[in-house]
Design a protein around this motif. Structure first.
Motif, PDB file in Angstrom:
ATOM      1  N   LEU A 107       0.826  -1.208   0.000  1.00  0.00           N
ATOM      2  CA  LEU A 107       0.000   0.000   0.000  1.00  0.00           C
ATOM      3  C   LEU A 107       0.861   1.260   0.000  1.00  0.00           C
ATOM      4  O   LEU A 107       0.512   2.263  -0.630  1.00  0.00           O
ATOM      5  CB  LEU A 107      -0.937  -0.006   1.211  1.00  0.00           C
ATOM      6  CG  LEU A 107      -2.048  -1.050   1.185  1.00  0.00           C
ATOM      7  CD1 LEU A 107      -2.808  -1.051   2.506  1.00  0.00           C
ATOM      8  CD2 LEU A 107      -2.997  -0.818   0.024  1.00  0.00           C
ATOM      9  N   VAL A 109       3.650   1.854  -1.451  1.00  0.00           N
ATOM     10  CA  VAL A 109       4.154   2.157  -2.792  1.00  0.00           C
ATOM     11  C   VAL A 109       3.212   3.126  -3.508  1.00  0.00           C
ATOM     12  O   VAL A 109       3.645   3.956  -4.300  1.00  0.00           O
ATOM     13  CB  VAL A 109       4.317   0.850  -3.606  1.00  0.00           C
ATOM     14  CG1 VAL A 109       4.549   1.129  -5.082  1.00  0.00           C
ATOM     15  CG2 VAL A 109       5.433   0.005  -3.031  1.00  0.00           C
ATOM     16  N   TYR A 110       1.913   3.049  -3.217  1.00  0.00           N
ATOM     17  CA  TYR A 110       0.930   3.898  -3.885  1.00  0.00           C
ATOM     18  C   TYR A 110       0.423   5.024  -2.982  1.00  0.00           C
ATOM     19  O   TYR A 110      -0.643   5.594  -3.222  1.00  0.00           O
ATOM     20  CB  TYR A 110      -0.229   3.040  -4.403  1.00  0.00           C
ATOM     21  CG  TYR A 110       0.285   2.041  -5.412  1.00  0.00           C
ATOM     22  CD1 TYR A 110       0.607   2.454  -6.698  1.00  0.00           C
ATOM     23  CD2 TYR A 110       0.512   0.729  -5.050  1.00  0.00           C
ATOM     24  CE1 TYR A 110       1.129   1.551  -7.615  1.00  0.00           C
ATOM     25  CE2 TYR A 110       1.028  -0.181  -5.961  1.00  0.00           C
ATOM     26  CZ  TYR A 110       1.341   0.243  -7.241  1.00  0.00           C
ATOM     27  OH  TYR A 110       1.869  -0.647  -8.145  1.00  0.00           O
ATOM     28  N   GLY A 111       1.187   5.342  -1.945  1.00  0.00           N
ATOM     29  CA  GLY A 111       0.876   6.497  -1.103  1.00  0.00           C
ATOM     30  C   GLY A 111      -0.095   6.242   0.033  1.00  0.00           C
ATOM     31  O   GLY A 111      -0.549   7.185   0.680  1.00  0.00           O
ATOM     32  N   HIS A 138      -4.322   8.349   2.803  1.00  0.00           N
ATOM     33  CA  HIS A 138      -3.561   8.623   1.578  1.00  0.00           C
ATOM     34  C   HIS A 138      -3.125  10.071   1.626  1.00  0.00           C
ATOM     35  O   HIS A 138      -3.956  10.969   1.646  1.00  0.00           O
ATOM     36  CB  HIS A 138      -4.410   8.347   0.330  1.00  0.00           C
ATOM     37  CG  HIS A 138      -3.615   8.344  -0.921  1.00  0.00           C
ATOM     38  ND1 HIS A 138      -3.313   9.488  -1.612  1.00  0.00           N
ATOM     39  CD2 HIS A 138      -3.030   7.327  -1.599  1.00  0.00           C
ATOM     40  CE1 HIS A 138      -2.587   9.177  -2.675  1.00  0.00           C
ATOM     41  NE2 HIS A 138      -2.415   7.865  -2.692  1.00  0.00           N
ATOM     42  N   PRO A 143      -6.264   9.482  -3.473  1.00  0.00           N
ATOM     43  CA  PRO A 143      -5.698   8.566  -4.470  1.00  0.00           C
ATOM     44  C   PRO A 143      -6.518   8.562  -5.751  1.00  0.00           C
ATOM     45  O   PRO A 143      -7.715   8.811  -5.737  1.00  0.00           O
ATOM     46  CB  PRO A 143      -5.781   7.212  -3.777  1.00  0.00           C
ATOM     47  CG  PRO A 143      -6.917   7.360  -2.821  1.00  0.00           C
ATOM     48  CD  PRO A 143      -6.892   8.788  -2.359  1.00  0.00           C
ATOM     49  N   THR A 144      -5.832   8.270  -6.834  1.00  0.00           N
ATOM     50  CA  THR A 144      -6.535   8.119  -8.105  1.00  0.00           C
ATOM     51  C   THR A 144      -7.118   6.717  -8.170  1.00  0.00           C
ATOM     52  O   THR A 144      -6.753   5.830  -7.391  1.00  0.00           O
ATOM     53  CB  THR A 144      -5.569   8.311  -9.294  1.00  0.00           C
ATOM     54  OG1 THR A 144      -4.611   7.243  -9.273  1.00  0.00           O
ATOM     55  CG2 THR A 144      -4.879   9.663  -9.235  1.00  0.00           C
ATOM     56  N   GLU A 147      -4.387   4.237  -8.685  1.00  0.00           N
ATOM     57  CA  GLU A 147      -3.658   3.919  -7.449  1.00  0.00           C
ATOM     58  C   GLU A 147      -4.433   2.915  -6.603  1.00  0.00           C
ATOM     59  O   GLU A 147      -3.856   1.989  -6.040  1.00  0.00           O
ATOM     60  CB  GLU A 147      -3.391   5.199  -6.643  1.00  0.00           C
ATOM     61  CG  GLU A 147      -2.318   6.074  -7.252  1.00  0.00           C
ATOM     62  CD  GLU A 147      -2.185   7.409  -6.535  1.00  0.00           C
ATOM     63  OE1 GLU A 147      -1.042   7.851  -6.363  1.00  0.00           O
ATOM     64  OE2 GLU A 147      -3.223   7.994  -6.156  1.00  0.00           O
ATOM     65  N   ARG A 150      -4.108  -0.548  -8.383  1.00  0.00           N
ATOM     66  CA  ARG A 150      -2.759  -1.121  -8.267  1.00  0.00           C
ATOM     67  C   ARG A 150      -2.467  -1.553  -6.829  1.00  0.00           C
ATOM     68  O   ARG A 150      -1.849  -2.592  -6.611  1.00  0.00           O
ATOM     69  CB  ARG A 150      -1.722  -0.117  -8.744  1.00  0.00           C
ATOM     70  CG  ARG A 150      -1.734   0.038 -10.249  1.00  0.00           C
ATOM     71  CD  ARG A 150      -0.671   0.973 -10.730  1.00  0.00           C
ATOM     72  NE  ARG A 150      -0.677   1.040 -12.188  1.00  0.00           N
ATOM     73  CZ  ARG A 150      -0.174   2.034 -12.870  1.00  0.00           C
ATOM     74  NH1 ARG A 150       0.392   3.061 -12.247  1.00  0.00           N
ATOM     75  NH2 ARG A 150      -0.215   2.027 -14.175  1.00  0.00           N
ATOM     76  N   ALA A 151      -2.907  -0.747  -5.867  1.00  0.00           N
ATOM     77  CA  ALA A 151      -2.678  -1.107  -4.463  1.00  0.00           C
ATOM     78  C   ALA A 151      -3.398  -2.412  -4.126  1.00  0.00           C
ATOM     79  O   ALA A 151      -2.833  -3.302  -3.482  1.00  0.00           O
ATOM     80  CB  ALA A 151      -3.142   0.019  -3.547  1.00  0.00           C
ATOM     81  N   THR A 154      -1.721  -5.573  -5.610  1.00  0.00           N
ATOM     82  CA  THR A 154      -0.447  -6.017  -5.050  1.00  0.00           C
ATOM     83  C   THR A 154      -0.607  -7.172  -4.066  1.00  0.00           C
ATOM     84  O   THR A 154       0.313  -7.935  -3.869  1.00  0.00           O
ATOM     85  CB  THR A 154       0.301  -4.867  -4.341  1.00  0.00           C
ATOM     86  OG1 THR A 154      -0.489  -4.366  -3.281  1.00  0.00           O
ATOM     87  CG2 THR A 154       0.655  -3.767  -5.310  1.00  0.00           C
TER      88      THR A 154
END
Length: 185
Positions: A107, A109-111, A138, A143-144, A147, A150-151, A154
């Motif tokens: 998590l 990694v994506y802020g 965040h 977050p977009t 994001e 992708r989070a 993972t």
């Protein structure tokens, strides 16, 4: 004189599964009638009806045999929570504890920061259809969508259930999580 022995009632927060509930759930999952279930199990529809109406109680081996006849299994799993703490005590919660570092790092990694588990898994009341609900901050901007995706990607494949991720603002605005029982990862 009336018998005054006390009868211990189950605690409200402990899930209770009766034979009736299990058999109905099996039929619902398989989409079959009592008659079809009875045919699969080698018993009459009246027997299934008697169990579901609580006129009769099957023994545990009989219940297991009935469920197996429909192609399912009952997973009996009662265990003590770590240090007597019921939070994150079910299979999904224990898996979240086990993968804690990977979840936090994935998590981050994506802020996303300060991940915590909420909902039934957090309180130790998860059921067969529970999912992992994560709440994370965040910073500095929201977050977009990418994001978020992708989070989740993972680590979501490491859980055998749906995984949901939200920020406190999103969760509050949409009312999607009960934020009273947050358990930090």
């Amino acid at each position: 004189m009336t018998d005054q022995r006390s009868v211990r009632q189950p605690a409200d927060d402990i899930p209770s599964f009766t034979a009736r509930e299990i058999l109905r759930q099996v039929r619902q999952i398989k989409g079959i009638s009592q008659a079809e279930f009875g045919e699969l199990a080698g018993v009459g529809q009246a027997t299934i009806a008697a169990y579901e109406s609580r006129r009769r109680q099957p023994t545990v081996p009989t219940l297991e045999r009935l469920v197996r006849a429909a192609g399912l299994d009952i997973a009996w799993d009662i265990r003590a929570a770590r240090d007597g703490d019921p939070r994150l005590a079910g299979p999904i919660g224990l898996r979240a504890r086990e993968l804690r570092d990977q979840i936090v790092e994935g998590l981050a990694v994506y802020g996303f920061t300060r991940p915590r588990v909420v909902g039934a898994v957090a309180t130790g009341h998860e059921r067969w259809n529970s999912g992992l609900q994560l709440l994370a901050d965040h910073d500095p901007d929201p977050p977009t969508f990418v994001e978020f995706c992708r989070a989740l990607a993972t680590f979501s494949l490491q859980f055998d259930c749906p995984v949901t991720l939200a920020t406190p603002a999103t969760a509050h605005d949409r009312g999607i999580f009960d934020l009273d029982d947050e358990v930090p990862l």
